[in-house]
Design a protein around this motif. Structure first.
Motif, PDB file in Angstrom:
ATOM      1  N   THR A   1      46.939  15.414  -5.919  1.00 14.72           N
ATOM      2  CA  THR A   1      48.123  15.847  -6.655  1.00 14.72           C
ATOM      3  C   THR A   1      47.747  16.181  -8.088  1.00 14.72           C
ATOM      4  O   THR A   1      47.079  15.403  -8.760  1.00 14.72           O
ATOM      5  N   LEU A   2      48.165  17.345  -8.542  1.00 15.85           N
ATOM      6  CA  LEU A   2      47.907  17.757  -9.919  1.00 15.85           C
ATOM      7  C   LEU A   2      49.124  17.411 -10.764  1.00 15.85           C
ATOM      8  O   LEU A   2      50.209  17.974 -10.575  1.00 15.85           O
ATOM      9  N   ARG A   3      48.953  16.490 -11.686  1.00 14.63           N
ATOM     10  CA  ARG A   3      50.036  16.059 -12.572  1.00 14.63           C
ATOM     11  C   ARG A   3      49.820  16.685 -13.946  1.00 14.63           C
ATOM     12  O   ARG A   3      48.742  16.552 -14.521  1.00 14.63           O
ATOM     13  N   VAL A   4      50.836  17.356 -14.449  1.00 16.14           N
ATOM     14  CA  VAL A   4      50.688  18.107 -15.691  1.00 16.14           C
ATOM     15  C   VAL A   4      51.870  17.851 -16.608  1.00 16.14           C
ATOM     16  O   VAL A   4      52.981  17.574 -16.165  1.00 16.14           O
ATOM     17  N   GLY A   5      51.590  17.923 -17.912  1.00 12.68           N
ATOM     18  CA  GLY A   5      52.628  18.023 -18.926  1.00 12.68           C
ATOM     19  C   GLY A   5      52.711  19.474 -19.379  1.00 12.68           C
ATOM     20  O   GLY A   5      52.007  20.350 -18.859  1.00 12.68           O
ATOM     21  N   LEU A   6      53.526  19.746 -20.386  1.00 15.20           N
ATOM     22  CA  LEU A   6      53.679  21.126 -20.823  1.00 15.20           C
ATOM     23  C   LEU A   6      52.382  21.695 -21.397  1.00 15.20           C
ATOM     24  O   LEU A   6      51.982  22.822 -21.077  1.00 15.20           O
ATOM     25  N   ARG A   7      51.703  20.915 -22.235  1.00 13.80           N
ATOM     26  CA  ARG A   7      50.490  21.430 -22.870  1.00 13.80           C
ATOM     27  C   ARG A   7      49.368  21.636 -21.860  1.00 13.80           C
ATOM     28  O   ARG A   7      48.675  22.660 -21.882  1.00 13.80           O
ATOM     29  N   SER A   8      49.161  20.665 -20.975  1.00 14.50           N
ATOM     30  CA  SER A   8      48.110  20.825 -19.973  1.00 14.50           C
ATOM     31  C   SER A   8      48.435  21.967 -19.020  1.00 14.50           C
ATOM     32  O   SER A   8      47.548  22.713 -18.596  1.00 14.50           O
ATOM     33  N   ALA A   9      49.713  22.139 -18.702  1.00 14.00           N
ATOM     34  CA  ALA A   9      50.105  23.258 -17.834  1.00 14.00           C
ATOM     35  C   ALA A   9      49.842  24.592 -18.531  1.00 14.00           C
ATOM     36  O   ALA A   9      49.379  25.548 -17.901  1.00 14.00           O
ATOM     37  N   ASP A  10      50.119  24.659 -19.833  1.00 12.65           N
ATOM     38  CA  ASP A  10      49.845  25.892 -20.580  1.00 12.65           C
ATOM     39  C   ASP A  10      48.347  26.210 -20.585  1.00 12.65           C
ATOM     40  O   ASP A  10      47.945  27.368 -20.459  1.00 12.65           O
ATOM     41  N   SER A  11      47.527  25.178 -20.737  1.00 14.57           N
ATOM     42  CA  SER A  11      46.071  25.389 -20.736  1.00 14.57           C
ATOM     43  C   SER A  11      45.602  25.914 -19.387  1.00 14.57           C
ATOM     44  O   SER A  11      44.779  26.837 -19.313  1.00 14.57           O
TER      45      SER A  11
ATOM     46  N   GLY B   1      60.232  26.079  -2.876  1.00 15.66           N
ATOM     47  CA  GLY B   1      60.100  27.389  -3.507  1.00 15.66           C
ATOM     48  C   GLY B   1      59.474  27.297  -4.889  1.00 15.66           C
ATOM     49  O   GLY B   1      58.628  28.126  -5.262  1.00 15.66           O
ATOM     50  N   ILE B   2      59.877  26.281  -5.655  1.00 16.40           N
ATOM     51  CA  ILE B   2      59.290  26.085  -6.985  1.00 16.40           C
ATOM     52  C   ILE B   2      57.819  25.732  -6.868  1.00 16.40           C
ATOM     53  O   ILE B   2      56.981  26.210  -7.646  1.00 16.40           O
ATOM     54  N   GLN B   3      57.485  24.905  -5.880  1.00 16.88           N
ATOM     55  CA  GLN B   3      56.082  24.547  -5.678  1.00 16.88           C
ATOM     56  C   GLN B   3      55.244  25.788  -5.363  1.00 16.88           C
ATOM     57  O   GLN B   3      54.108  25.930  -5.852  1.00 16.88           O
ATOM     58  N   GLU B   4      55.808  26.697  -4.592  1.00 18.27           N
ATOM     59  CA  GLU B   4      55.104  27.947  -4.295  1.00 18.27           C
ATOM     60  C   GLU B   4      54.863  28.745  -5.574  1.00 18.27           C
ATOM     61  O   GLU B   4      53.764  29.289  -5.793  1.00 18.27           O
ATOM     62  N   ASP B   5      55.887  28.837  -6.431  1.00 23.40           N
ATOM     63  CA  ASP B   5      55.731  29.559  -7.693  1.00 23.40           C
ATOM     64  C   ASP B   5      54.664  28.914  -8.573  1.00 23.40           C
ATOM     65  O   ASP B   5      53.861  29.614  -9.212  1.00 23.40           O
ATOM     66  N   LEU B   6      54.644  27.590  -8.614  1.00 24.60           N
ATOM     67  CA  LEU B   6      53.647  26.887  -9.430  1.00 24.60           C
ATOM     68  C   LEU B   6      52.238  27.110  -8.898  1.00 24.60           C
ATOM     69  O   LEU B   6      51.289  27.240  -9.679  1.00 24.60           O
ATOM     70  N   HIS B   7      52.084  27.147  -7.592  1.00 22.32           N
ATOM     71  CA  HIS B   7      50.768  27.424  -7.012  1.00 22.32           C
ATOM     72  C   HIS B   7      50.256  28.788  -7.457  1.00 22.32           C
ATOM     73  O   HIS B   7      49.072  28.951  -7.776  1.00 22.32           O
TER      74      HIS B   7
ATOM     75  N   ARG C   1      46.888  22.507  -4.785  1.00 21.88           N
ATOM     76  CA  ARG C   1      47.330  21.109  -4.699  1.00 21.88           C
ATOM     77  C   ARG C   1      48.809  20.978  -5.047  1.00 21.88           C
ATOM     78  O   ARG C   1      49.349  21.828  -5.768  1.00 21.88           O
ATOM     79  N   PRO C   2      49.475  19.929  -4.545  1.00 21.05           N
ATOM     80  CA  PRO C   2      50.849  19.668  -5.004  1.00 21.05           C
ATOM     81  C   PRO C   2      50.864  19.468  -6.524  1.00 21.05           C
ATOM     82  O   PRO C   2      50.052  18.730  -7.066  1.00 21.05           O
ATOM     83  N   ILE C   3      51.760  20.145  -7.206  1.00 19.66           N
ATOM     84  CA  ILE C   3      51.832  20.091  -8.667  1.00 19.66           C
ATOM     85  C   ILE C   3      53.096  19.341  -9.065  1.00 19.66           C
ATOM     86  O   ILE C   3      54.197  19.683  -8.625  1.00 19.66           O
ATOM     87  N   VAL C   4      52.926  18.314  -9.895  1.00 18.02           N
ATOM     88  CA  VAL C   4      54.032  17.455 -10.306  1.00 18.02           C
ATOM     89  C   VAL C   4      54.108  17.448 -11.824  1.00 18.02           C
ATOM     90  O   VAL C   4      53.096  17.272 -12.513  1.00 18.02           O
TER      91      VAL C   4
END
Length: 419
Positions: free
Chosen positions: A23-33, A201-207, A214-217
């Motif tokens: 599982t990939l766990r992200v905050g806003l900054r890590s997601a932006d990176s 659907g959101i998980q698909e967009d995040l992928h 991986r599942p993104i949380v």
């Protein structure tokens, strides 16, 4: 026995650790990176910048010189390529084409402006993708929280439904009561499934956005979840800064500057290119071993580049109009986004104050009051459905509010809120 238990425990911990790594766990900054590093759309746009850079390199280079030569074959004498004989013949001409009238410098400037246009397109795309990413993460977080709350309540309702089913077989309750409870369970479970499909659907967009299977949380900080933030008070200044910093306007401005340079370049191309060269002729001229200087240019009598100049002028006018349109559009977007945000803030502060605590107390007392027959079955199911609907509505409102903050930053082209 102890060894077997220990082995089982170790294997269980290893499996749990493996699932955690999946599982990939992200905050806003890590997601932006991750977005900046992995987004395939951004990678494709970087190639567009490379293409524009290559065009600038090409605009800087000079034309290649041309070389022409002539050799005598004299078939009547049976002598071929007799260049070594004193009465042989050969001629060589070297010529270089020069763009005059400042054409080359204007072409370089136009190419440099196309680079700035590609960079502005990249910045606008990155801003739009970042907004999509943040919106998806916030929507996922609040949908997941609603699903968890619904699941917890449905587990309780399922226990009641199962208990009433047993009592129905014993004849202690009526079929009407059991049917009513099962209908409520079916309806609420359908709402949960609908929310879970939205999560998928959101998980698909995040992928796609993060290029990760991986599942993104989303694991936000308390500051990132703050529902109420101070809004800009000077809307005129906000709009002015948006016109200066929004990449979308930067794109239109770069397009206008490039179109103006293209128009100037097309006008300069009326000036013909100058060809300079030298010629050596061994024997076919008025004296042996002739050397001559060549100079030539085309006379602009018929083709004065009229069509391209007219086309470039129309493109410049179009770019100028498009810039004004983009400015008006951005001003309207900023005003609308700020008005939407104020409305959502007013709705949140006026409707949710103390509401979450009230719902918690309702959830705690609802089951007990029904078991004690303090409320009827109809009141119980109505209150239960109202509770779950309120949970969904609160989380949807909070997600809308967070998305509205993100949208205002996106349309204004600037960071306005701390997180």
């Amino acid at each position: 026995m102890f060894r077997r238990i220990s082995t089982t425990l170790i294997l269980g911990l290893a499996l749990a650790h493996g699932h955690a790594q999946d599982t990939l766990r992200v905050g806003l900054r890590s997601a932006d990176s991750l977005l900046s590093a992995r987004s395939l759309r951004l990678v494709a746009q970087r190639y567009a910048i490379d293409q524009a850079t290559a065009d600038r390199i090409q605009a800087r280079v000079f034309n290649n010189p041309s070389v022409a030569t002539e050799w005598s074959i004299r078939p009547s004498t049976g002598s071929f390529f007799d260049v070594s004989r004193p009465d042989g013949q050969k001629a060589i001409t070297v010529e270089q084409l020069f763009r005059i009238g400042g054409q080359r410098s204007l072409a370089v400037k136009a190419a440099e402006q196309r680079i700035r246009l590609s960079e502005a397109e990249y910045a606008e795309l990155a801003s739009a993708l970042r907004y999509q990413l943040h919106a998806a993460l916030y929507r996922q977080f609040h949908l997941d929280r609603a699903v968890r709350a619904l699941t917890s309540q449905l587990d309780v309702l399922k226990g009641i439904v199962d208990g009433y089913g047993t009592q129905l077989e014993k004849g202690n309750v009526s079929l009407r009561e059991v049917t009513r409870l099962r209908s409520s369970y079916f309806t609420l479970n359908g709402e949960r499934v609908g929310l879970m499909r939205q999560l998928n659907g959101i998980q698909e967009d995040l992928h796609v956005l993060l290029a990760d299977d991986r599942p993104i949380v989303f694991t936000p900080s308390a500051l990132e979840l703050s529902p109420i933030r101070t809004l800009p008070s000077d809307i005129a200044r906000l709009i002015d800064r948006a016109e200066q910093q929004r990449p979308r306007i930067g794109m239109a401005r770069a397009e206008q500057d490039a179109a103006d340079l293209d128009l100037r370049l097309e006008k300069r191309r009326v000036v013909p290119d100058l060809a300079l060269g030298a010629t050596y002729d061994q024997n076919s001229n008025y004296l042996p071993d002739y050397w001559g200087l060549n100079a030539g240019l085309s006379l602009p009598l018929f083709d004065r580049n009229q069509g391209r100049i007219k086309r470039a002028r129309a493109a410049a006018d179009l770019a100028r109009t498009q810039l004004e349109l983009e400015r008006a559009s951005v001003r309207a977007e900023v005003q609308r986004a700020l008005a939407d945000l104020r409305s959502l803030q007013d709705q949140y502060t006026s409707t949710t104050k103390g509401f979450a605590q009230q719902l918690d107390r309702l959830s705690e007392s609802l089951i007990g009051n029904y078991v004690k027959s303090n409320i009827s079955l109809l009141e119980f199911t109505d209150l239960f459905e109202s509770y779950t609907a309120s949970i969904i509505a609160i989380n949807a409102l909070e997600a809308d509010l967070q998305n509205a903050y993100e949208e205002l930053e996106f349309v204004s082209g600037q960071r306005l809120f701390d997180r």
